[in-house]
Write a protein that holds these residues in place. Sequence first.
Motif, short mmCIF file in Angstrom:
data_model
loop_
_atom_site.label_atom_id
_atom_site.label_comp_id
_atom_site.label_asym_id
_atom_site.label_seq_id
_atom_site.Cartn_x
_atom_site.Cartn_y
_atom_site.Cartn_z
N ALA A 65 13.59 32.53 41.03
CA ALA A 65 14.45 32.14 42.16
C ALA A 65 14.23 33.09 43.32
O ALA A 65 13.75 34.21 43.15
CB ALA A 65 15.92 32.16 41.72
N LYS A 66 14.58 32.64 44.51
CA LYS A 66 14.44 33.54 45.65
C LYS A 66 15.51 34.61 45.58
O LYS A 66 16.59 34.41 45.03
CB LYS A 66 14.50 32.78 46.97
CG LYS A 66 15.84 32.19 47.32
CD LYS A 66 15.77 31.52 48.68
CE LYS A 66 17.15 31.06 49.08
NZ LYS A 66 17.19 30.54 50.41
N GLY A 117 20.23 42.42 40.70
CA GLY A 117 20.26 40.96 40.88
C GLY A 117 18.95 40.43 41.42
O GLY A 117 18.46 39.38 40.99
N GLY A 118 18.35 41.15 42.36
CA GLY A 118 17.05 40.74 42.89
C GLY A 118 15.98 40.74 41.81
O GLY A 118 15.15 39.82 41.74
N PHE A 119 15.99 41.74 40.95
CA PHE A 119 15.03 41.80 39.86
C PHE A 119 15.23 40.64 38.89
O PHE A 119 14.27 39.98 38.50
CB PHE A 119 15.15 43.14 39.12
CG PHE A 119 14.24 43.25 37.94
CD1 PHE A 119 12.89 43.49 38.11
CD2 PHE A 119 14.73 43.11 36.65
CE1 PHE A 119 12.04 43.58 37.01
CE2 PHE A 119 13.91 43.20 35.55
CZ PHE A 119 12.55 43.44 35.73
N LEU A 132 26.87 44.23 52.88
CA LEU A 132 26.57 43.46 51.68
C LEU A 132 27.00 44.22 50.43
O LEU A 132 27.59 43.65 49.51
CB LEU A 132 25.08 43.13 51.61
CG LEU A 132 24.62 42.34 50.38
CD1 LEU A 132 25.21 40.94 50.40
CD2 LEU A 132 23.11 42.27 50.34
N GLY A 133 26.73 45.52 50.39
CA GLY A 133 27.11 46.33 49.25
C GLY A 133 28.62 46.41 49.07
O GLY A 133 29.13 46.27 47.96
N LEU A 159 25.18 33.72 52.03
CA LEU A 159 25.89 33.46 50.77
C LEU A 159 25.01 33.64 49.54
O LEU A 159 25.46 34.14 48.52
CB LEU A 159 26.50 32.06 50.78
CG LEU A 159 27.71 31.88 51.69
CD1 LEU A 159 28.17 30.42 51.68
CD2 LEU A 159 28.85 32.78 51.26
N HIS A 160 23.75 33.22 49.65
CA HIS A 160 22.84 33.37 48.51
C HIS A 160 22.64 34.85 48.18
O HIS A 160 22.66 35.24 47.01
CB HIS A 160 21.50 32.70 48.78
CG HIS A 160 20.52 32.88 47.67
ND1 HIS A 160 20.64 32.20 46.48
CD2 HIS A 160 19.44 33.68 47.54
CE1 HIS A 160 19.66 32.57 45.67
NE2 HIS A 160 18.92 33.47 46.30
N SER A 161 22.46 35.67 49.19
CA SER A 161 22.27 37.10 48.97
C SER A 161 23.52 37.74 48.38
O SER A 161 23.43 38.62 47.51
CB SER A 161 21.90 37.79 50.28
OG SER A 161 20.69 37.30 50.77
#
Length: 82
Positions: A52-53, A43-45, A9-10, A60-62
């Motif tokens: 949003a989740k 992005g998560g923060f 992912l990274g 794809l969302h992640s």
Amino acid sequence: MGVIAWLVLGALSGWIANKLMGKNSSTGLIDNIITGIIGSFIGGFVFNFFGAKTITGLNLHSIFVSVVGACILLWIINQIRK
């Protein structure tokens, strides 16, 4: 998510963000991985702040959340270097 999934992912999101920000020629694989992983946290923060989740696995969302965070990170780095 496992360590391999974080690395994939990274690498993927860091590479996409570097392409979008026009910085791909000056970075390597390790830089892309680090940019993508830190971008995942940013992005998560940001997405969590707006309700949003966030990152839920390798989907794809992640990737989208991670790319947005990596672009924010690259923008901040560019502002500091100026």
